[in-house]
Scaffold this motif. Structure first.
Motif, short mmCIF file in Angstrom:
data_model
loop_
_atom_site.label_atom_id
_atom_site.label_comp_id
_atom_site.label_asym_id
_atom_site.label_seq_id
_atom_site.Cartn_x
_atom_site.Cartn_y
_atom_site.Cartn_z
N ASP A 44 0.78 -1.06 0.02
CA ASP A 44 -0.04 0.16 0.06
C ASP A 44 0.84 1.25 0.07
OD1 ASP A 44 0.95 -0.15 2.32
OD2 ASP A 44 -0.92 0.21 3.47
N TRP A 45 1.75 1.42 -0.79
CA TRP A 45 2.75 2.50 -1.04
C TRP A 45 1.84 3.52 -2.13
CZ3 TRP A 45 7.73 -0.51 -2.41
CH2 TRP A 45 8.01 -1.52 -1.46
N ASN A 46 1.61 4.64 -1.11
CA ASN A 46 0.71 5.45 -2.05
C ASN A 46 0.81 6.73 -1.37
OD1 ASN A 46 -1.29 5.37 0.01
ND2 ASN A 46 -2.29 3.52 -0.83
N SER A 47 0.02 7.65 -1.97
CA SER A 47 0.01 9.06 -1.66
C SER A 47 -0.61 9.39 -0.43
CB SER A 47 -0.64 10.11 -2.66
OG SER A 47 0.43 10.08 -3.95
N ASP A 48 -1.68 8.66 -0.15
CA ASP A 48 -2.33 8.86 1.29
C ASP A 48 -1.50 8.50 2.42
OD1 ASP A 48 -4.82 9.59 0.40
OD2 ASP A 48 -5.84 7.58 0.43
N ASN A 49 -0.75 7.40 1.98
CA ASN A 49 0.28 6.95 3.35
C ASN A 49 1.44 8.04 3.17
OD1 ASN A 49 -0.94 4.94 4.66
ND2 ASN A 49 -0.63 3.51 3.06
N PHE A 50 1.65 8.49 2.33
CA PHE A 50 2.86 9.44 2.22
C PHE A 50 2.35 10.83 2.87
CE2 PHE A 50 4.34 13.60 0.48
CZ PHE A 50 5.90 13.34 0.77
N VAL A 51 1.17 11.16 2.74
CA VAL A 51 0.82 12.34 3.49
C VAL A 51 0.76 11.84 5.33
CG1 VAL A 51 -1.22 13.78 3.90
CG2 VAL A 51 -0.51 13.18 1.53
N LYS A 52 0.43 10.79 5.39
CA LYS A 52 0.17 10.01 6.75
C LYS A 52 1.63 10.05 7.42
CE LYS A 52 -4.05 7.75 6.26
NZ LYS A 52 -4.36 6.42 6.12
N HIS A 53 2.46 9.31 6.95
CA HIS A 53 3.89 8.90 7.41
C HIS A 53 4.97 9.46 6.72
CE1 HIS A 53 1.13 5.90 9.15
NE2 HIS A 53 0.80 5.39 8.02
N GLY A 54 4.73 10.31 5.73
CA GLY A 54 6.05 11.13 5.26
C GLY A 54 6.93 10.09 4.36
N HIS A 55 6.39 8.87 4.17
CA HIS A 55 7.21 8.28 2.88
C HIS A 55 6.44 7.35 2.15
CE1 HIS A 55 6.67 4.75 5.43
NE2 HIS A 55 7.10 5.31 6.48
N TYR A 56 6.89 7.15 0.83
CA TYR A 56 5.93 6.21 0.18
C TYR A 56 6.65 4.86 0.28
CZ TYR A 56 3.65 9.60 -3.04
OH TYR A 56 3.14 10.73 -3.35
N ILE A 57 8.00 4.67 0.21
CA ILE A 57 8.60 3.38 0.37
C ILE A 57 8.84 3.43 1.82
CG2 ILE A 57 10.22 1.69 -0.51
CD1 ILE A 57 10.25 3.26 -2.85
N PRO A 58 8.61 2.53 2.64
CA PRO A 58 9.13 2.32 4.11
C PRO A 58 10.65 1.80 4.21
CG PRO A 58 7.64 0.53 3.83
CD PRO A 58 7.75 1.50 2.25
N ASP A 59 11.25 2.03 5.25
CA ASP A 59 12.66 1.67 5.36
C ASP A 59 12.61 0.04 5.38
OD1 ASP A 59 13.77 3.79 6.11
OD2 ASP A 59 14.00 3.32 8.48
N GLY A 60 13.41 -0.33 4.31
CA GLY A 60 13.83 -1.82 3.76
C GLY A 60 12.77 -2.11 2.72
N GLY A 61 11.72 -1.37 2.38
CA GLY A 61 10.92 -1.65 1.46
C GLY A 61 11.50 -2.07 -0.05
N LEU A 62 12.72 -1.23 -0.31
CA LEU A 62 13.26 -1.75 -1.71
C LEU A 62 13.97 -2.80 -1.59
CD1 LEU A 62 14.67 1.79 -3.17
CD2 LEU A 62 12.59 0.44 -3.99
N GLU A 63 14.55 -3.08 -0.45
CA GLU A 63 15.19 -4.82 -0.23
C GLU A 63 14.27 -5.55 -0.18
OE1 GLU A 63 18.35 -5.44 0.18
OE2 GLU A 63 18.67 -3.19 -0.42
N GLU A 64 13.01 -5.50 0.17
CA GLU A 64 11.84 -6.58 0.14
C GLU A 64 11.43 -6.71 -1.36
OE1 GLU A 64 8.38 -6.12 2.43
OE2 GLU A 64 7.69 -8.00 1.90
N LEU A 65 11.46 -5.69 -2.21
CA LEU A 65 10.81 -5.65 -3.34
C LEU A 65 11.75 -6.29 -4.45
CD1 LEU A 65 8.28 -4.27 -4.42
CD2 LEU A 65 9.77 -2.50 -5.20
N LYS A 66 13.09 -6.39 -3.94
CA LYS A 66 14.02 -7.06 -4.77
C LYS A 66 13.72 -8.53 -4.73
CE LYS A 66 18.13 -4.07 -4.23
NZ LYS A 66 19.17 -3.82 -3.30
N THR A 67 13.12 -9.13 -3.84
CA THR A 67 13.11 -10.55 -3.62
C THR A 67 12.16 -11.10 -4.54
OG1 THR A 67 11.35 -10.45 -1.83
CG2 THR A 67 14.04 -10.26 -1.07
#
Ligand code: NAD
Ligand code: MN
Length: 352
Positions: A44-67
């Motif tokens: 659920d990486w989207n603009s609503d969550n960006f506005v709430k939490h300040g990031h699109y991709i959470p810490d470690g997100g890209l690492e997880e996506l790599k798998t």
């Protein structure tokens, strides 16, 4: 049985609607095949969550996506977040971080679809967009902000490695097509450094592909050729900015932005590739249930092909073409069908 792990990133706006439809269709294909399975995880990486939490991709997100084996992406962009923030927050970190340097954008007029051109049936193109550098490298800055003497630079970056690999990719692809023709598009009359490097490297690489017919065109001139003589083009290779624009034109000439697919490929397969419709989040039709899911279905077919499931990809393309031919069209194609109805029509054929 092969099981592919797919990261679904619907993003914003109609991205959510079309990815849901795409997942249904992909699951039906896997069930029907009996020889492969798809294991989806939704992010659920989207603009609503960006506005709430300040990031699109959470810490470690890209690492997880790599798998994952592939990324199935919707769109990003919302009215309450500046577009350069959303694009650089979600889509570009994936494209650039995963070295998806080849962006492939096929265009043709599907059966039953009307092109705005009288000779639109001659369109059968693949636009190859350099996807890692050029005008979108993010190189630049602003000084003296807000003052009358404010300065902003946006520097295009072209590396020999980056230019050579996209040309090589384009030649390889052109070679697989019946007409084996590749058109180089630059603007090397006005831009005399990076664009001239593009031209030079193109002709060096061309020596390794004597079977591919080549020609070249300036970017402004090629727009007229696309409109007036569409049948004279086959594969087109161009920089990040130029091909971005040319592929939207190609989509419109093929009937609608709502049918145009794209693949962001990491050809060496060190990282997963990302598959998405060309269109954005389409604020004007979000939530109305009328987004055209065909771009996403075609995108799904490209993903299956990349995964090696060529037969399933063909089945999906035939189902898409049967549905467009039968006139089950959303409003962008001049029809009255909903996303649900187009999806059901495709599912119906796949479940037969
Ligand atoms: P857009 O593609 O969202 O919409 C352009 C027009 O095409 C709109 O009228 C829209 O209704 C129509 N359209 C697009 N896809 C359609 C579909 N599947 N079915 C029917 N009609 C469709 O482009 P835009 O308006 O320039 O951008 C809106 C937002 O999307 C912005 O925030 C922009 O930054 C973002 N965007 C994201 C991507 C991406 O994620 N790859 C691409 C383009 C734009
Ligand atoms: Mn674009």
């Amino acid at each position: 049985m092969n099981t592919y792990r797919i990261a679904a990133v619907p993003g914003d706006g109609i991205g959510v609607e079309v990815i849901a439809a795409g997942v249904e269709v992909l699951e039906a294909l896997a069930r029907r095949s009996g020889s492969f399975a798809l294991d989806f995880k939704h992010f659920d990486w989207n603009s609503d969550n960006f506005v709430k939490h300040g990031h699109y991709i959470p810490d470690g997100g890209l690492e997880e996506l790599k798998t994952f084996d592939s990324i199935f992406f919707g769109a990003v962009g919302a009215l309450n977040v500046p577009d350069h923030v959303s694009l650089w927050g979600l889509r570009l970190p994936i494209c650039q971080g995963f070295d998806q340097y080849a962006n492939v954008r096929p265009a043709r007029v599907l059966p039953g679809v009307k092109s705005p051109l009288h000779n639109g049936q001659d369109i059968d193109w693949v636009v190859i967009r350099e996807n890692s550098e050029g005008e979108y490298s993010g190189n630049g800055g602003r000084v003296h902000r807000g003052l009358p003497e404010e300065v902003a630079t946006e520097v295009s970056v072209f590396t020999r490695v980056g230019v050579e690999r996209i040309h090589r990719f384009a030649f390889e692809l052109a070679r697989t097509r019946p007409r084996k023709q590749l058109t180089l598009v630059t603007k090397s009359n006005a831009q005399r450094h990076g664009m001239v490097l593009w031209d030079e490297v193109f002709h060096e690489v061309a020596k390794d592909f004597p079977d591919v017919r080549i020609d070249k065109e300036l970017v402004d001139a090629v727009t007229t050729r696309m409109v007036l003589k569409p049948g004279t083009l086959d594969v087109i290779v161009a920089t990040n900015l130029h091909a971005d624009i040319l592929s939207d034109l190609a989509a419109a000439l093929s009937g609608s932005l709502g049918i145009a697919p794209t693949a962001n490929l990491n050809p060496g397969k060190q990282f997963p590739s990302m598959f998405e419709p060309i269109h954005g989040s389409a604020f004007d039709i979000t939530g109305k249930g009328v987004a055209n899911p065909i771009a996403t279905f075609w995108t799904a077919a490209m993903m299956l092909e990349h995964l090696g499931e060529v037969q399933a990809a063909r089945q999906l393309m035939s189902a898409i073409e049967a549905v467009t031919e039968a006139g089950v069209h959303t409003p962008d194609l001049g029809g009255t069908a909903t996303t649900r109805q187009v999806t059901d029509a495709v599912l119906d054929l796949l479940n037969r």
